[in-house]
Design a protein around this motif. Structure first.
Motif, PDB file in Angstrom:
ATOM      1  N   VAL A 125      40.138  33.891  53.043  1.00 60.48           N
ATOM      2  CA  VAL A 125      40.342  34.877  51.986  1.00 60.48           C
ATOM      3  C   VAL A 125      38.999  35.332  51.415  1.00 60.48           C
ATOM      4  CG1 VAL A 125      42.600  34.013  51.243  1.00 60.48           C
ATOM      5  CG2 VAL A 125      40.532  33.074  50.216  1.00 60.48           C
ATOM      6  N   ASP A 126      39.015  36.524  50.834  1.00 62.95           N
ATOM      7  CA  ASP A 126      37.923  36.978  49.986  1.00 62.95           C
ATOM      8  C   ASP A 126      38.413  36.755  48.558  1.00 62.95           C
ATOM      9  OD1 ASP A 126      36.505  37.817  52.201  1.00 62.95           O
ATOM     10  OD2 ASP A 126      37.136  39.914  52.030  1.00 62.95           O
ATOM     11  N   ALA A 127      37.537  36.245  47.702  1.00 62.72           N
ATOM     12  CA  ALA A 127      37.986  35.912  46.343  1.00 62.72           C
ATOM     13  C   ALA A 127      36.954  36.338  45.313  1.00 62.72           C
ATOM     14  CB  ALA A 127      38.224  34.407  46.241  1.00 62.72           C
ATOM     15  N   ARG A 128      37.485  36.766  44.176  1.00 66.46           N
ATOM     16  CA  ARG A 128      36.678  37.003  42.993  1.00 66.46           C
ATOM     17  C   ARG A 128      37.286  36.126  41.901  1.00 66.46           C
ATOM     18  NH1 ARG A 128      37.348  41.655  45.371  1.00 66.46           N
ATOM     19  NH2 ARG A 128      39.052  42.382  44.059  1.00 66.46           N
ATOM     20  N   VAL A 129      36.466  35.208  41.397  1.00 68.36           N
ATOM     21  CA  VAL A 129      36.974  34.220  40.440  1.00 68.36           C
ATOM     22  C   VAL A 129      36.133  34.278  39.170  1.00 68.36           C
ATOM     23  CG1 VAL A 129      37.472  31.772  40.051  1.00 68.36           C
ATOM     24  CG2 VAL A 129      37.580  32.703  42.386  1.00 68.36           C
ATOM     25  N   ASN A 130      36.793  34.358  38.039  1.00 65.70           N
ATOM     26  CA  ASN A 130      36.127  34.251  36.740  1.00 65.70           C
ATOM     27  C   ASN A 130      36.477  32.896  36.166  1.00 65.70           C
ATOM     28  OD1 ASN A 130      35.272  36.839  37.133  1.00 65.70           O
ATOM     29  ND2 ASN A 130      36.504  37.730  35.487  1.00 65.70           N
ATOM     30  N   LEU A 131      35.463  32.096  35.860  1.00 68.21           N
ATOM     31  CA  LEU A 131      35.642  30.759  35.319  1.00 68.21           C
ATOM     32  C   LEU A 131      35.094  30.696  33.901  1.00 68.21           C
ATOM     33  CD1 LEU A 131      34.341  28.921  38.482  1.00 68.21           C
ATOM     34  CD2 LEU A 131      36.692  28.864  37.672  1.00 68.21           C
ATOM     35  N   LYS A 132      35.714  29.865  33.079  1.00 70.89           N
ATOM     36  CA  LYS A 132      35.246  29.641  31.706  1.00 70.89           C
ATOM     37  C   LYS A 132      35.185  28.155  31.452  1.00 70.89           C
ATOM     38  CE  LYS A 132      36.520  33.862  29.432  1.00 70.89           C
ATOM     39  NZ  LYS A 132      35.228  34.448  29.365  1.00 70.89           N
ATOM     40  N   ASP A 133      34.226  27.776  30.623  1.00 70.63           N
ATOM     41  CA  ASP A 133      34.109  26.376  30.192  1.00 70.63           C
ATOM     42  C   ASP A 133      35.074  26.199  29.039  1.00 70.63           C
ATOM     43  OD1 ASP A 133      33.438  23.905  29.258  1.00 70.63           O
ATOM     44  OD2 ASP A 133      31.299  24.288  29.102  1.00 70.63           O
ATOM     45  N   ARG A 134      36.153  25.435  29.238  1.00 69.26           N
ATOM     46  CA  ARG A 134      37.165  25.289  28.188  1.00 69.26           C
ATOM     47  C   ARG A 134      36.706  24.386  27.052  1.00 69.26           C
ATOM     48  NH1 ARG A 134      40.676  22.723  32.264  1.00 69.26           N
ATOM     49  NH2 ARG A 134      40.136  20.536  32.309  1.00 69.26           N
ATOM     50  N   ASN A 135      35.574  23.733  27.204  1.00 72.75           N
ATOM     51  CA  ASN A 135      35.065  22.857  26.143  1.00 72.75           C
ATOM     52  C   ASN A 135      34.105  23.586  25.210  1.00 72.75           C
ATOM     53  OD1 ASN A 135      36.404  20.468  27.009  1.00 72.75           O
ATOM     54  ND2 ASN A 135      34.991  20.417  28.732  1.00 72.75           N
ATOM     55  N   MET A 183      30.092  31.770  49.608  1.00 79.31           N
ATOM     56  CA  MET A 183      29.702  32.254  48.289  1.00 79.31           C
ATOM     57  C   MET A 183      28.637  33.332  48.440  1.00 79.31           C
ATOM     58  SD  MET A 183      28.569  30.267  44.806  1.00 79.31           S
ATOM     59  CE  MET A 183      29.077  28.776  45.496  1.00 79.31           C
ATOM     60  N   LYS A 184      28.964  34.540  48.007  1.00 77.15           N
ATOM     61  CA  LYS A 184      28.056  35.673  48.143  1.00 77.15           C
ATOM     62  C   LYS A 184      27.299  35.963  46.853  1.00 77.15           C
ATOM     63  CE  LYS A 184      29.068  36.182  52.325  1.00 77.15           C
ATOM     64  NZ  LYS A 184      28.201  35.562  53.283  1.00 77.15           N
ATOM     65  N   ARG A 185      27.945  35.724  45.729  1.00 75.85           N
ATOM     66  CA  ARG A 185      27.280  36.030  44.469  1.00 75.85           C
ATOM     67  C   ARG A 185      27.871  35.179  43.347  1.00 75.85           C
ATOM     68  NH1 ARG A 185      27.217  42.194  42.987  1.00 75.85           N
ATOM     69  NH2 ARG A 185      28.624  41.765  41.284  1.00 75.85           N
ATOM     70  N   THR A 208      41.198  36.948  41.915  1.00 76.32           N
ATOM     71  CA  THR A 208      41.724  37.965  42.817  1.00 76.32           C
ATOM     72  C   THR A 208      41.484  37.470  44.239  1.00 76.32           C
ATOM     73  OG1 THR A 208      41.107  39.684  41.241  1.00 76.32           O
ATOM     74  CG2 THR A 208      41.599  40.387  43.499  1.00 76.32           C
ATOM     75  N   LEU A 209      42.530  37.421  45.023  1.00 78.56           N
ATOM     76  CA  LEU A 209      42.432  36.960  46.407  1.00 78.56           C
ATOM     77  C   LEU A 209      42.861  38.083  47.344  1.00 78.56           C
ATOM     78  CD1 LEU A 209      44.119  33.465  46.001  1.00 78.56           C
ATOM     79  CD2 LEU A 209      41.688  33.933  46.166  1.00 78.56           C
ATOM     80  N   GLU A 210      42.104  38.247  48.415  1.00 78.27           N
ATOM     81  CA  GLU A 210      42.471  39.212  49.448  1.00 78.27           C
ATOM     82  C   GLU A 210      42.492  38.478  50.776  1.00 78.27           C
ATOM     83  OE1 GLU A 210      39.820  42.549  49.374  1.00 78.27           O
ATOM     84  OE2 GLU A 210      40.098  42.847  47.224  1.00 78.27           O
ATOM     85  N   ARG A 211      43.590  38.618  51.477  1.00 76.94           N
ATOM     86  CA  ARG A 211      43.758  37.957  52.760  1.00 76.94           C
ATOM     87  C   ARG A 211      42.862  38.615  53.798  1.00 76.94           C
ATOM     88  NH1 ARG A 211      49.392  38.494  55.758  1.00 76.94           N
ATOM     89  NH2 ARG A 211      49.058  40.466  54.737  1.00 76.94           N
ATOM     90  N   GLN A 212      42.296  37.802  54.675  1.00 75.00           N
ATOM     91  CA  GLN A 212      41.505  38.318  55.785  1.00 75.00           C
ATOM     92  C   GLN A 212      42.352  38.287  57.054  1.00 75.00           C
ATOM     93  OE1 GLN A 212      37.771  36.250  56.281  1.00 75.00           O
ATOM     94  NE2 GLN A 212      36.742  37.780  55.019  1.00 75.00           N
TER      95      GLN A 212
END
Length: 161
Positions: free
Chosen positions: A150-160, A99-101, A140-144
């Motif tokens: 993988v390198d990943a950029r993930v946007n998460l939302k609280d569905r509640n 986890m970088k950021r 977004t996933l990028e194979r290493q």
């Protein structure tokens, strides 16, 4: 017809009259009473089926309300903000080094950047977050070059929210 009837003996007239009355009664029964009786029984059975269905639906409705109540409380299995939960759960899933950021996105979202993360650990971690009430809005996933990383950029939302 009157002449024929008048030409009969008294005893024959009584028999013919009795047979005619019996025939009329049988016709009334077969053409009116029996169909009405059958229709009434079918309707009674239909009403009973509908009442059974209504009872089942009312019970199912109560179960759904209970389950919705449990889901509303249970899906949000995390305490605190989504940002804190993401950080804490990523550490627990072994993704702390990758986890970088992590930064908030609006009121109910979080953006996470991972580099060199284990793909299997990432998917498992996302499943854990989903069971706790978060959902992936974009990924977004990028194979290493290293297999399984993988390198990943993930946007998460609280569905509640």
């Amino acid at each position: 017809m009157k002449e024929w009837y008048a030409g009969l003996a008294q005893r024959e007239r009584v028999l013919v009259t009795g047979a005619a009355i019996l025939l009329v009664l049988l016709l009334l029964y077969a053409m009116i009473w029996q169909p009405l009786s059958d229709a009434y029984l079918r309707m009674q059975k239909g009403v009973q089926v509908q009442q059974d269905t209504l009872t089942w639906m009312q019970q199912a409705s109560q179960q759904i309300k209970v389950l919705k109540g449990q889901a509303g409380r249970g899906n949000r299995g995390f305490q605190g903000s989504l940002l804190a939960v993401v950080d804490r759960s990523a550490q627990a899933a072994g993704l702390g080094q990758a986890m970088k950021r992590v930064e908030p996105e609006g009121r109910d979202g979080v953006r996470v950047w991972l580099e060199g993360a284990s793909f299997d650990s990432l998917i498992s971690w996302l499943g854990t977050l989903a069971s706790q009430g978060a959902e992936v809005s974009t990924i977004t996933l990028e194979r290493q070059d290293i297999p399984g990383r993988v390198d990943a950029r993930v946007n998460l939302k609280d569905r509640n929210q």
